[in-house]
Write an enzyme that holds these catalytic residues in place. Structure first.
Site, PDB file in Angstrom:
ATOM      1  N   ASP A 149       0.830  -1.211   0.000  1.00 55.91           N
ATOM      2  CA  ASP A 149       0.000   0.000   0.000  1.00 55.91           C
ATOM      3  C   ASP A 149       0.865   1.262   0.000  1.00 55.91           C
ATOM      4  OD1 ASP A 149      -2.180  -1.650  -0.122  1.00 55.91           O
ATOM      5  OD2 ASP A 149      -3.277  -0.705   1.513  1.00 55.91           O
ATOM      6  N   ASN A 161      -2.946  -4.673  -1.122  1.00 55.80           N
ATOM      7  CA  ASN A 161      -4.158  -4.742  -1.948  1.00 55.80           C
ATOM      8  C   ASN A 161      -4.304  -3.534  -2.872  1.00 55.80           C
ATOM      9  OD1 ASN A 161      -4.773  -3.335   0.613  1.00 55.80           O
ATOM     10  ND2 ASN A 161      -6.853  -3.179  -0.190  1.00 55.80           N
ATOM     11  N   HIS A 162      -3.646  -2.420  -2.551  1.00 60.15           N
ATOM     12  CA  HIS A 162      -3.721  -1.244  -3.436  1.00 60.15           C
ATOM     13  C   HIS A 162      -2.714  -1.290  -4.580  1.00 60.15           C
ATOM     14  CE1 HIS A 162      -6.773   1.567  -1.809  1.00 60.15           C
ATOM     15  NE2 HIS A 162      -6.634   0.790  -0.747  1.00 60.15           N
ATOM     16  N   HIS A 212      -2.332  -2.850   6.610  1.00 58.52           N
ATOM     17  CA  HIS A 212      -3.677  -2.955   6.020  1.00 58.52           C
ATOM     18  C   HIS A 212      -4.800  -2.297   6.815  1.00 58.52           C
ATOM     19  CE1 HIS A 212      -6.595  -4.536   3.232  1.00 58.52           C
ATOM     20  NE2 HIS A 212      -7.068  -5.483   4.022  1.00 58.52           N
ATOM     21  N   HIS A 255       0.976  -8.235   3.797  1.00 57.74           N
ATOM     22  CA  HIS A 255       0.189  -7.009   3.866  1.00 57.74           C
ATOM     23  C   HIS A 255      -1.087  -7.149   4.701  1.00 57.74           C
ATOM     24  CE1 HIS A 255      -1.565  -3.175   2.981  1.00 57.74           C
ATOM     25  NE2 HIS A 255      -2.674  -3.778   2.592  1.00 57.74           N
TER      26      HIS A 255
END
Length: 303
Positions: A78, A110-111, A234, A160
């Site tokens: 991220d 996840n980004h 996260h 993450h």
């Protein structure tokens, strides 16, 4: 490629040219392709959570924890979205990876996804700063090469998001095909999206991806894999760092102070010395962070 000159340039707030960025991305992909899905890292090392485009705060993180290569780092993903300087954050991390590949480990979050960056800011930022989407394309191609996790001295796993019902052993992480966009379900998705919760086993995640996982799941995972700790990011933690569960077998590290320029939280980094003794360093936002306005649009987080 004069990496030292490029590093100075980006630290001074300038951008690489489109051609320079393309060259850098291609170069770093060659380094990342050699890394394992569970990249082994030796102590001493400092573990960092989400940065989310807060470039000036990342510079303060390095002032707090030490500069590369004097300090070794693991960044747990991220890097982009939400903050206004995702391009600068990702560029400087790529430059440090290119210049000191053994001293900095970059995990996927996840980004680090084409889909999310088109919604949460990175795509628009690249368009604004370069006048086209090429820079975004070069960077998002690198995302597919980023490793999924790191393991410090064989005893601390960094990832993450969290655990997956499909991953019982660390060896199962090694088998994941990672060179692709993050899937919508399955073990790869779960490692990026899951969150710990005060439950025993598993529950559906309100995020719409990944799972909520509990104390028993975490304790068993650590036991089976001979781990002392799972480190993850996260989730915003107001106090910067938070241990979970009775045995403190998991810790959340958050490294974006005053997140989104309005959350008022502190940030932290977690250092392990050569004896794997832990030290937490906390830091607050920079003056530049305080001058930023609140979010331009209220895009809801739950997809």
């Amino acid at each position: 490629m004069d990496l030292d000159q490029w590093i100075s340039k980006v630290k001074d707030g300038q951008h690489l040219s489109e051609d320079e960025l393309q060259l850098l991305c291609e170069y770093v992909k060659e380094i990342l392709i050699e890394e394992s899905n569970v990249q082994p890292v030796n102590s001493p090392v400092t573990v960092c959570g989400d940065i989310h485009g807060q470039f000036h705060d990342l510079m303060k993180l390095f002032q707090t924890g030490g500069h590369v290569p004097d300090t070794n780092y693991i960044f747990m993903g991220d890097f982009v979205d939400r903050g206004y300087n995702s391009l600068e954050v990702f560029t400087i991390l790529l430059l440090l990876k290119a210049r000191y590949p053994a001293n900095i480990t970059l995990l996927r979050g996840n980004h680090e996804s084409r889909q999310l960056t088109q919604v949460y800011g990175f795509y628009d930022e690249c368009q604004r700063k370069y006048g086209n989407a090429n820079a975004w394309r070069y960077c998002t191609d690198v995302f597919d090469y980023l490793t999924l996790s790191a393991i410090i001295d064989g005893t601390v796993l960094c990832v993450h998001g969290g655990l997956s019902p499909d991953v019982r052993t660390i060896d199962q992480i090694r088998l994941i095909e990672r060179n692709c966009e993050i899937p919508h379900e399955g073990p790869f998705c779960d490692l990026m999206w899951s969150d710990p919760e005060d439950i025993e086993t598993w529950a559906v995640s309100p995020r719409g991806a990944g799972w909520l996982f509990g104390s028993r799941v975490t304790t068993e995972f650590n036991h089976i894999n001979k781990l002392d700790l799972v480190c993850r990011a996260h989730q915003l933690v107001q106090e910067g760092l938070k241990y979970m569960f009775q045995d403190k077998g998991l810790v959340t590290v958050w490294s974006a102070p005053n997140y989104c320029y309005r959350c008022g939280n502190v940030a932290s980094i977690l250092s392990f010395n050569d004896n794997m003794e832990r030290e937490v360093k906390f830091f607050t936002e920079t003056e530049e962070n305080n001058q930023m306005r609140g979010p331009r649009t209220g895009v809801p987080y739950f997809l």
